[in-house]
Design an enzyme around this catalytic site. Structure first.
Site, short mmCIF file in Angstrom:
data_model
loop_
_atom_site.label_atom_id
_atom_site.label_comp_id
_atom_site.label_asym_id
_atom_site.label_seq_id
_atom_site.Cartn_x
_atom_site.Cartn_y
_atom_site.Cartn_z
N LYS A 206 4.11 -23.36 -28.44
CA LYS A 206 4.29 -22.89 -26.75
C LYS A 206 5.80 -23.25 -26.69
O LYS A 206 6.38 -24.46 -26.37
CB LYS A 206 3.74 -23.96 -26.06
CG LYS A 206 3.79 -24.09 -24.15
CD LYS A 206 3.03 -22.25 -24.26
CE LYS A 206 3.12 -21.74 -22.22
NZ LYS A 206 2.38 -20.45 -23.06
N SER A 412 -0.73 -16.02 -22.02
CA SER A 412 -0.84 -17.04 -21.17
C SER A 412 -1.77 -17.26 -19.59
O SER A 412 -3.25 -17.11 -19.70
CB SER A 412 0.82 -17.85 -20.41
OG SER A 412 1.18 -19.26 -22.02
#
Length: 620
Positions: A206, A412
């Site tokens: 991430k 996402s």
């Protein structure tokens, strides 16, 4: 004392007179501007919306390819059109181009197609592929397709490669450089400004917050990015090689190899393109014009060729008529394009409230039997994503199948709103996954202290007083981190349930890692590869429909917007930007990049400050 009061009274009277004069002047100027704009709009020479007989369709696309244009205030649109201004960031709706090409294929008045792509600024590979496929379908009519250009960018050339004749100016150039992901990193700058960065995240890959905590890309991010970038580039090469009937190893991927070829043609980019079979011939503008005149004849336009411009043809085949609610069996399409933000958002961004309302509108309409959610988003607010997902679940409870069609991105938050669909279609080049969560705050207590500004006070509990002027306590930081971890667990649990996988299996392919569409199918994140048409057909099949209509569910205009739109008529898209937006200076460009990145974070408005966003998904 009386004299002093008289002086004070005179001062206020004078100030009021100046303010009143300024107010009247302001509104008078606005009125004059509107009158002049109306006069120009009404008296200006407008080309009639006619298709010339035996003409060539002049497909001069100008702007970025999108599945939904950004919503703009109708008054701003009108002023721009009235004064003949070009939008700074124009957009081209992909479905308009496809419809134009399909109509032109069957139109006896159209004898050829000419691609002038110098104004095309880009678009994801999925959108380029959609237009290229429409060109291939157009070619089944037997009508020739010409691509003409002084230069070709990589995106422009992808479409041009599908023409029967690809021409390049002898003084022009083109080079296919591949794809990359390069970012600006701000850690040193923030340290010099004494800004404190508080980061909370879950996921090895991430990397959305890396620009704020590093000066370079992490090895984990490099590994993940390179995998999907290589696959993206391979798809580009395969498609172009097939269109040009050339081997896939004809692409240059090293500077040494490029330099050797460049030296062989004495440093001439145009000859380099011809020798490598990228183009069929080098022709000047006049030579091209003469060839087209022989094909379709002359006209009195600026090019001197019998053309029908794209801007005219798209209005002929797609007139701006009001849309009626569907009354027959329908597959509805709800577009979810842009960053996912909380609350109400205009077209071009996804709003937790506004996009959920579109899904609810489809649910409440009895004529709509199934819904396709067309997703083109790198994510955003976790809360807004969940609000939209809840509406997807409500559609399914109502017995209406939901199918997702992924575009350039569905990562996402874009994946969050997609996971619970009955079926998920992705383009081979879709960038998806990035299942991870982060939170980030910037506080300025050190910056303010340096300037001599300090924050202090009291509160009834230890929880009060959190602000950007104060640092976060270790306990509050732990609180936020636990919230982020909880959101991540909810994310992977939701995906596991929706995709019939174990939580451990999802976690192993999550961790914020980005996957390309063809890999996502193998991993179980996506059901199959396909485009919007495939998704619509699948939705109809799930709903048991043999005959059905398509209908785009869109946000209705407010009463004020509707008034201005009807008053001023149709206009072009316009969005006001920075005053230096037109500058070609590289330094100004970098400043704009920095401001744009900061602005992207400033616009994020999740109420809990928790985000499912894939900033590394952008392709350069």
């Amino acid at each position: 004392m009386a004299a002093n009061g008289s002086w004070t009274k005179s001062l206020f009277v004078g100030l009021w007179t100046v303010l009143n004069f300024a107010r009247k002047l302001f509104f008078n100027v606005i009125f004059i501007v509107i009158v002049i704009a109306l006069f120009i709009a009404l008296s200006g020479d407008k080309d009639p919306l006619t298709v010339n007989k035996n003409s060539a369709l002049y497909l001069n696309l100008n702007g970025n390819l999108v599945i939904e244009k950004e919503g703009v205030d109708p008054f701003e649109q009108f002023l721009q059109e009235a004064f003949g201004e070009e939008p700074e960031n124009p957009e081209v709706l992909v479905r308009d181009v496809v419809k134009v090409l399909d109509n032109a294929r069957q139109d006896r008045r159209i004898k050829a197609l000419v691609l002038d792509l110098h104004g095309l600024t880009g678009g994801g590979l999925d959108k380029l592929r959609t237009i290229a496929q429409a060109i291939e379908t157009f070619k089944t009519s037997g009508k020739p397709v010409y691509a003409i250009g002084d230069y070709y960018t990589q995106s422009q050339y992808y479409i041009a490669a599908h023409a029967d004749h690809v021409y390049l100016n002898p003084e022009g150039a083109m080079m296919l450089e591949g794809y990359g992901r390069y970012s600006l990193y701000f850690r040193d700058m923030l340290e010099k400004l004494q800004v404190t960065t508080h980061v909370f995240r879950v996921g090895t890959y991430k990397s959305a917050v890396e620009p704020f905590i590093r000066n370079d890309m992490s090895e984990a991010a490099k590994e993940a990015n390179l995998q999907w970038l290589d696959a993206y580039w391979t798809q580009y090469k395969e498609d172009v090689a097939a269109a040009r009937s050339m081997p896939i190893d004809n692409f240059d991927e090293s500077l040494d190899g490029l330099l050797a070829k460049f030296n062989d043609v004495n440093g001439d980019f145009a000859t380099y393109a011809l020798e490598n079979q990228w183009v069929d011939a080098l022709k000047t503008r006049e030579e091209i014009r003469q060839e087209l005149v022989e094909l379709v004849g002359k006209d009195q336009n600026g090019l001197g060729v019998n053309f029908t411009p794209y801007s005219t043809y798209v209005k002929v085949v797609n007139p701006p008529l009001p849309k009626n609610e569907p009354t027959t069996d329908t597959v509805a399409i709800v577009v979810a394009k842009g960053n996912i933000l909380n609350g109400e958002q205009r077209a071009g961004n996804i709003g937790g409230d506004s996009t959920a309302r579109l899904l609810r509108k489809a649910r409440m309409n009895d004529s709509i039997k199934a819904v396709v959610l067309q997703v083109d988003s790198p994510g955003g607010s976790a809360f807004a994503s969940e609000i939209i997902r809840q509406e997807v679940l409500e559609l399914k409870k109502a017995g209406k199948p939901v199918v997702v069609s992924m575009g350039t991105y569905a990562a996402s938050g874009g994946y969050w709103i997609s996971a619970d669909a009955d079926r998920i279609f992705a383009s081979p080049s879709t960038i998806t996954g990035s299942i991870g969560v982060f939170g980030m705050f910037l506080t300025f207590e050190k910056s303010l202290s340096y300037l001599g500004v300090n924050s202090d006070g009291v509160g009834s509990t230890e929880l009060t007083g959190m602000s950007a002027a104060r640092g976060l306590s270790p306990e509050f930081s732990q609180l936020i981190q636990r919230s982020v971890e909880n959101n991540y667990h909810d994310f992977i649990s939701m995906v596991a349930d929706a995709r019939d996988m174990t939580v451990e299996a999802v976690d192993s392919i999550a961790q914020g890692r980005v996957w390309i569409g063809e890999d996502a199918v193998e991993l179980g994140l996506v059901d199959e590869l396909g485009n919007l048409d495939d998704a619509v057909a699948a939705a109809a099949e799930l709903a048991g429909l043999e005959q059905y209509d398509r209908y785009y569910v869109e946000r209705p205009l407010s009463a004020q917007e509707l008034f201005w739109k009807e008053f001023f008529g149709q206009a072009l898209v316009f969005a006001a930007r920075w005053q230096f937006a037109d500058s070609n200076s590289p330094l100004v460009g970098m400043v704009k990049d920095v401001l744009s990145t900061m602005d992207d974070f400033h616009r994020l408005n999740d109420p809990m400050g928790v985000y499912v966003l894939c900033l590394q998904c952008e392709v350069n």
